[in-house]
Design an enzyme around this catalytic site. Structure first.
Site, PDB file in Angstrom:
ATOM      1  N   ASP A 287       0.843  -1.201   0.000  1.00 15.41           N
ATOM      2  CA  ASP A 287       0.000   0.000   0.000  1.00 15.41           C
ATOM      3  C   ASP A 287       0.874   1.246   0.000  1.00 15.41           C
ATOM      4  OD1 ASP A 287      -2.035  -1.721   0.158  1.00 15.41           O
ATOM      5  OD2 ASP A 287      -2.745  -1.123   2.159  1.00 15.41           O
TER       6      ASP A 287
ATOM      7  N   SER B 158     -35.295  -7.217 -19.059  1.00 16.21           N
ATOM      8  CA  SER B 158     -35.173  -8.082 -17.880  1.00 16.21           C
ATOM      9  C   SER B 158     -35.181  -9.537 -18.343  1.00 16.21           C
ATOM     10  CB  SER B 158     -36.303  -7.804 -16.910  1.00 16.21           C
ATOM     11  OG  SER B 158     -37.519  -7.866 -17.594  1.00 16.21           O
ATOM     12  N   LEU B 159     -35.085 -10.438 -17.399  1.00 18.72           N
ATOM     13  CA  LEU B 159     -35.078 -11.861 -17.739  1.00 18.72           C
ATOM     14  C   LEU B 159     -36.384 -12.481 -17.264  1.00 18.72           C
ATOM     15  CD1 LEU B 159     -31.488 -12.694 -16.456  1.00 18.72           C
ATOM     16  CD2 LEU B 159     -32.207 -12.671 -18.841  1.00 18.72           C
TER      17      LEU B 159
ATOM     18  N   GLU C  26     -24.654 -18.854 -15.221  1.00 18.76           N
ATOM     19  CA  GLU C  26     -23.978 -17.855 -14.390  1.00 18.76           C
ATOM     20  C   GLU C  26     -24.788 -17.643 -13.127  1.00 18.76           C
ATOM     21  OE1 GLU C  26     -23.835 -14.301 -16.755  1.00 18.76           O
ATOM     22  OE2 GLU C  26     -23.106 -15.416 -18.488  1.00 18.76           O
TER      23      GLU C  26
ATOM     24  N   LYS D  62     -26.925 -15.170 -10.579  1.00 19.41           N
ATOM     25  CA  LYS D  62     -27.745 -13.966 -10.730  1.00 19.41           C
ATOM     26  C   LYS D  62     -27.433 -13.055  -9.555  1.00 19.41           C
ATOM     27  CE  LYS D  62     -32.349 -12.513 -12.109  1.00 19.41           C
ATOM     28  NZ  LYS D  62     -32.488 -11.324 -11.322  1.00 19.41           N
TER      29      LYS D  62
ATOM     30  N   ASP E  30     -27.414 -10.031  -7.052  1.00 17.00           N
ATOM     31  CA  ASP E  30     -28.522  -9.237  -6.542  1.00 17.00           C
ATOM     32  C   ASP E  30     -28.030  -7.833  -6.207  1.00 17.00           C
ATOM     33  OD1 ASP E  30     -30.998  -8.595  -5.711  1.00 17.00           O
ATOM     34  OD2 ASP E  30     -30.935  -9.735  -3.840  1.00 17.00           O
TER      35      ASP E  30
ATOM     36  N   GLU F 151     -23.419  -5.886 -12.900  1.00 20.21           N
ATOM     37  CA  GLU F 151     -24.152  -5.611 -11.675  1.00 20.21           C
ATOM     38  C   GLU F 151     -23.235  -4.936 -10.664  1.00 20.21           C
ATOM     39  OE1 GLU F 151     -27.166  -6.728 -12.217  1.00 20.21           O
ATOM     40  OE2 GLU F 151     -28.202  -6.837 -10.280  1.00 20.21           O
TER      41      GLU F 151
ATOM     42  N   TYR G 272     -21.218  -9.086 -17.049  1.00 20.28           N
ATOM     43  CA  TYR G 272     -21.720 -10.372 -17.540  1.00 20.28           C
ATOM     44  C   TYR G 272     -22.373 -10.336 -18.927  1.00 20.28           C
ATOM     45  CZ  TYR G 272     -25.746  -8.318 -15.045  1.00 20.28           C
ATOM     46  OH  TYR G 272     -26.700  -7.478 -14.573  1.00 20.28           O
TER      47      TYR G 272
ATOM     48  N   LYS H 146     -28.053 -18.832 -20.244  1.00 17.42           N
ATOM     49  CA  LYS H 146     -28.055 -18.108 -21.514  1.00 17.42           C
ATOM     50  C   LYS H 146     -27.637 -19.040 -22.642  1.00 17.42           C
ATOM     51  CE  LYS H 146     -26.473 -13.955 -19.131  1.00 17.42           C
ATOM     52  NZ  LYS H 146     -25.353 -13.054 -18.860  1.00 17.42           N
TER      53      LYS H 146
ATOM     54  N   LYS I 245     -34.804 -18.746 -10.061  1.00 18.64           N
ATOM     55  CA  LYS I 245     -34.725 -18.038  -8.775  1.00 18.64           C
ATOM     56  C   LYS I 245     -34.658 -19.031  -7.624  1.00 18.64           C
ATOM     57  CE  LYS I 245     -36.340 -13.641  -9.237  1.00 18.64           C
ATOM     58  NZ  LYS I 245     -35.951 -12.433  -8.643  1.00 18.64           N
TER      59      LYS I 245
ATOM     60  N   CYS J 201     -38.631   4.504  27.311  1.00 20.46           N
ATOM     61  CA  CYS J 201     -37.349   3.805  27.159  1.00 20.46           C
ATOM     62  C   CYS J 201     -37.217   2.691  28.192  1.00 20.46           C
ATOM     63  CB  CYS J 201     -36.205   4.807  27.306  1.00 20.46           C
ATOM     64  SG  CYS J 201     -34.592   4.028  27.249  1.00 20.46           S
TER      65      CYS J 201
ATOM     66  N   CYS K  24     -34.118   3.741  30.645  1.00 22.33           N
ATOM     67  CA  CYS K  24     -34.096   4.898  31.553  1.00 22.33           C
ATOM     68  C   CYS K  24     -35.488   5.461  31.822  1.00 22.33           C
ATOM     69  CB  CYS K  24     -33.180   5.992  31.009  1.00 22.33           C
ATOM     70  SG  CYS K  24     -33.868   6.865  29.591  1.00 22.33           S
TER      71      CYS K  24
ATOM     72  N   CYS L  57     -34.971   7.383  22.144  1.00 24.77           N
ATOM     73  CA  CYS L  57     -34.969   7.847  23.531  1.00 24.77           C
ATOM     74  C   CYS L  57     -34.203   9.164  23.537  1.00 24.77           C
ATOM     75  CB  CYS L  57     -34.271   6.830  24.434  1.00 24.77           C
ATOM     76  SG  CYS L  57     -33.880   7.542  26.042  1.00 24.77           S
TER      77      CYS L  57
ATOM     78  N   CYS M 211     -29.123   8.167  29.671  1.00 26.33           N
ATOM     79  CA  CYS M 211     -29.582   6.801  29.403  1.00 26.33           C
ATOM     80  C   CYS M 211     -28.338   5.905  29.249  1.00 26.33           C
ATOM     81  CB  CYS M 211     -30.420   6.840  28.125  1.00 26.33           C
ATOM     82  SG  CYS M 211     -31.081   5.249  27.650  1.00 26.33           S
TER      83      CYS M 211
HETATM   84  S1  IVH Z   1     -27.876 -10.894 -18.346  1.00 19.23           S
HETATM   85  C1  IVH Z   1     -31.085  -9.159 -21.447  1.00 19.23           C
HETATM   86  N1  IVH Z   1     -26.645 -11.997 -16.364  1.00 19.23           N
HETATM   87  O1  IVH Z   1     -30.953  -9.619 -13.696  1.00 19.23           O
HETATM   88  C2  IVH Z   1     -30.737  -9.445 -20.057  1.00 19.23           C
HETATM   89  N2  IVH Z   1     -28.347 -10.418 -15.856  1.00 19.23           N
HETATM   90  O2  IVH Z   1     -33.890  -9.643 -14.730  1.00 19.23           O
HETATM   91  C3  IVH Z   1     -29.289  -9.331 -19.842  1.00 19.23           C
HETATM   92  N3  IVH Z   1     -28.631  -9.989 -13.452  1.00 19.23           N
HETATM   93  O3  IVH Z   1     -31.325  -6.494 -15.183  1.00 19.23           O
HETATM   94  C4  IVH Z   1     -28.911  -9.531 -18.447  1.00 19.23           C
HETATM   95  N4  IVH Z   1     -27.062 -11.369 -12.764  1.00 19.23           N
HETATM   96  O4  IVH Z   1     -29.563  -6.721 -13.405  1.00 19.23           O
HETATM   97  C5  IVH Z   1     -27.602 -11.122 -16.723  1.00 19.23           C
HETATM   98  N5  IVH Z   1     -25.413 -13.048 -14.718  1.00 19.23           N
HETATM   99  C6  IVH Z   1     -26.364 -12.186 -15.067  1.00 19.23           C
HETATM  100  C7  IVH Z   1     -27.101 -11.443 -14.122  1.00 19.23           C
HETATM  101  C8  IVH Z   1     -28.097 -10.569 -14.555  1.00 19.23           C
HETATM  102  C9  IVH Z   1     -27.984 -10.495 -12.396  1.00 19.23           C
HETATM  103  C10 IVH Z   1     -29.738  -9.029 -13.346  1.00 19.23           C
HETATM  104  C11 IVH Z   1     -29.589  -7.835 -14.245  1.00 19.23           C
HETATM  105  C12 IVH Z   1     -30.836  -7.784 -15.080  1.00 19.23           C
HETATM  106  C13 IVH Z   1     -31.759  -8.668 -14.327  1.00 19.23           C
HETATM  107  C14 IVH Z   1     -32.695  -9.343 -15.309  1.00 19.23           C
END
Ligand code: IVH
Length: 670
Positions: free
Chosen positions: A31, A80-81, A111, A113, A115, A171, A223, A286, A310, A404, A407, A422, A428
């Site tokens: 560092d 979205s998926l 892969e 997912k 969060d 993400e 990703y 995918k 999920k 409280c 106290c 409080c 306290c």
């Molecule tokens: S691929 C066309 N890969 O899930 C969709 N998404 O519901 C391309 N997410 O908005 C996304 N892990 O925020 C992809 N390994 C992953 C992911 C991922 C989390 C989220 C992402 C997306 C949401 C889809």
């Protein structure tokens, strides 16, 4: 070597070290050595503003000027998926895929997912051009300034074989450690806590002040690549290739050629996810080939070539026996459920958080109910719902406490806040002990004392408030259990050393609600003695950068309290620093000695803090507002017209940033 070449060399070298540290987790220098490179680069860039680059590694600290987020239309919408919850549904997905690309070999990529919050990064000629949030999928917010502070995202790509223009998506998230650390810090200053790492990441990404973002431990996994000239015809190969350009691609990825392989991946991670240092909520599957992806196409909302599985969040069902109310160090009340012990993910859960009164009312939680308990990234599990079918007859809604439990003071609840408090700050016990712990903590007075020792000294009546530390003597300590000659001596030494702690950390140590480290620094700069701060009006306080009405009111309230006035007097006479002392060691020159400066607007080459530091390092003083004794105003691009007019009227010279930098460089200041 010319200056320009040295600057380039340092930038390349630091970028490489960032990559090794944040992307590969394989640092190769200490560092200290890293800081030395960085300091040299900072110095050269300061001395040569003509070589400014917004993507220099020095620019990762963010800027303290307010950003607003421009709305940007996504070149490719962020979809979205579809979600699946069972292996049956994955089978259906596979069959749909096979129908759409009949008779072909299909390879999937599995892969995790993640969060967090999705982000779209645009790279043009190897440089990060823009970072955009998902928004409504069509258009999102330009959060480039904030994203630049995330060290694992490359600002300038490595190598040469990347496409001229492409998009990479991923993400942004917080690890459990990062999240818990952030919440601990928020608790310390009385800020409301984030409910989970995802909310915390989302909240952070939308902060207006990127230097605040820089302090939060955001991370990013990438990703998904989009572009016309990607080097390979498959998702997997491009993702692997992008690692060579410096991207952090997660290692939790597998090519699967059958449903069995997909299921094995799912089953493995459904168990192993408990050992990951961050939250995931499922697995993404995918189709690997772009050619097949193109054939399958998209629906209005999501690609047909991908789906997510999920995970079920594991819950335990158990009986709520009673509710305790914990009083935190800021006086915040947290209701905690005492549960019939139950097994959840391999541990026995006996207690769980109920958050606050609203949450109890919302879920209609009652004593003796059977409740669902979940464990997330947080330290304690939480109650998430009630199994109403088991509710015993005649149960009544919980009556939240009004006083409280420690106290007896009547609790208050401020408008817009979820928690009860409080108000008996100085009387306290958990609040007193909490304040003492905060006072000695490392970022405050750094007095080496364990929590248990504070408790012991408090119970013996030796500590009632922070000033009492300075009345402790070796004689008073050695008679106590757990204290020997040496440990007593060490404590006294450590207390003595705390008298050298700078004024801004003393302000932080006082534990004024909402005054964290950063705010304390701003206050110390703007009000250079504690008396000035104590005497400041609400208007003067809110005129200070980063100080809004909430913080200002809290500061006023603190200094209006006679007990606090007495505390400060006692600390002062003990020798604790109560005023700003510019550190002599950082001094560069005296050319600005005796001159008062006000800075206004945002700057191109430096953050406002950097300009202020420069002024101080050259012996000048910063003022928070223009007054009769202001000598100069350093003006950024967007200095307000009202300020400009006032300055002109008062005959105060306005100096643009570049000119100011040139003047201090040449050592010539009028
Ligand atoms: S691929 C066309 N890969 O899930 C969709 N998404 O519901 C391309 N997410 O908005 C996304 N892990 O925020 C992809 N390994 C992953 C992911 C991922 C989390 C989220 C992402 C997306 C949401 C889809």
């Amino acid at each position: 070597m010319t200056i320009a070449e040295r600057i380039q060399q340092l930038r390349d070298e630091i970028n490489e070290h960032n990559y090794r540290y944040y992307v590969l987790s394989q640092p190769v220098i200490s560092d200290f050595a890293y800081d030395q490179l960085m300091n040299e680069l900072i110095r050269l860039e300061q001395e040569h503003p003509e070589y400014f680059d917004p993507l220099s590694p020095t620019q990762r600290v963010g800027s303290d000027s307010d950003n607003t987020f421009e709305q940007v239309v996504h070149a490719y919408p962020m979809l979205s998926l579809t979600n699946t919850y069972s292996k049956e549904e994955i089978k259906d997905f596979d069959q749909r895929t096979r129908k759409l690309v009949p008779g072909q070999q299909i390879e999937y990529v599995c892969e995790l997912k993640y969060d967090g919050v999705s982000i779209s990064l645009i790279y043009s000629n190897g440089r990060l051009e823009r970072a955009i949030t998902r928004g409504d999928g069509e258009k999102g917010d330009d959060v480039t300034a904030n994203v630049k502070t995330i060290r694992s995202i490359p600002l300038i790509l490595k190598g040469k074989d990347y496409p001229d223009y492409f998009i990479i998506r991923g993400e942004i998230f917080l690890t459990h450690d990062g999240f818990n650390k952030m919440n601990r810090e928020r608790e310390e200053v009385g800020e409301p806590l984030f409910a989970n790492p995802r909310n915390a990441a989302a909240g952070t990404l939308k902060l207006l002040n990127s230097s605040e973002v820089a302090k939060r431990p955001l991370d990013c996994y990438l990703y998904y690549l989009i572009g016309e000239n990607l080097p390979f015809e498959t998702h997997y190969d491009n993702l692997m290739k992008s690692k060579e350009w410096g991207f952090r691609v997660p290692p939790y990825i597998k090519k699967c050629n059958s449903l069995e392989e997909i299921f094995a991946f799912i089953d493995y991670w459904d168990v192993e996810r408990d050992n990951l240092p961050f939250d995931i909520d499922g697995v993404v599957i995918k189709v690997n080939s772009y050619r097949q992806q193109r054939i399958m196409g998209f629906t209005a909302k999501s690609p047909r070539w991908a789906t997510s599985f999920k995970f079920k969040t594991e819950q335990a069902l158990t009986r709520l026996i009673s509710i305790d109310y914990q009083v935190g160090r800021t006086g915040a009340i947290t209701p905690v459920a005492n549960l019939q012990p139950v097994q959840l993910k391999g541990t026995t859960v006996k207690r769980a958080s109920l958050h606050n009164a609203d949450q109890i009312a919302l879920l209609d939680i009652r004593l003796n109910d059977m409740v669902y308990v979940e464990k997330g990234g947080e330290i304690i599990p939480k109650v998430v719902g009630v199994a109403h079918e088991y509710r015993p007859a005649g149960s009544k809604p919980v009556e939240y406490i009004t006083h409280c439990p420690e106290c007896g003071s009547e609790l208050i609840r401020n408008e817009g806040e979820a928690k009860h408090y409080c108000p008996n700050e100085n009387g306290c016990p958990p609040q007193i002990k909490g304040k003492l712990e905060h006072f000695v903590s490392r970022k405050a007075m750094d007095i080496g004392l364990a929590e248990a020792t504070i408790e012991q000294l408090y119970n013996h009546g030796l500590l009632k408030n922070a000033a009492d530390f300075y009345s402790l003597t070796k004689e008073k300590l050695v008679n106590l259990e757990r204290f020997a000659d040496k440990s007593a001596e060490n404590l006294i030494k450590s207390i003595e050393a705390s008298k050298k702690v700078p004024y801004d950390r003393v302000l932080y140590a006082l534990g004024i609600r909402f005054v964290g480290e950063t705010v304390a620094k701003k206050l110390a700069q703007a009000f250079q003695t504690i008396d000035k701060l104590a005497g400041a009006s609400l208007e003067e306080l809110t005129a200070t950068e980063e100080i809004g009405e909430k913080i200002a009111a809290s500061i006023k309230q603190f200094f209006n309290d006679d007990k606090n006035k007495l505390l400060i007097e006692r600390l002062r006479s003990a020798g604790v620093r109560m005023q700003y002392e510019p550190s002599v060691s950082n001094k560069i020159s005296d050319i600005l000695a005796g001159k008062n400066f006000v800075i206004s607007g945002t700057f191109r080459h430096h953050s406002r803090d950097e300009i202020k530091n420069l002024i101080e390092k050259h012996g000048g003083r910063n003022q928070s507002a223009v007054s009769g004794n202001t000598h100069y105003i350093i003006a950024g691009d967007d200095m307000g017209p009202a300020k400009r007019e006032k300055a002109l009227k008062m005959n105060i010279p306005i100096i643009p940033e570049d000119e100011f930098l040139k003047m201090i460089q040449s050592g010539m200041f009028m």
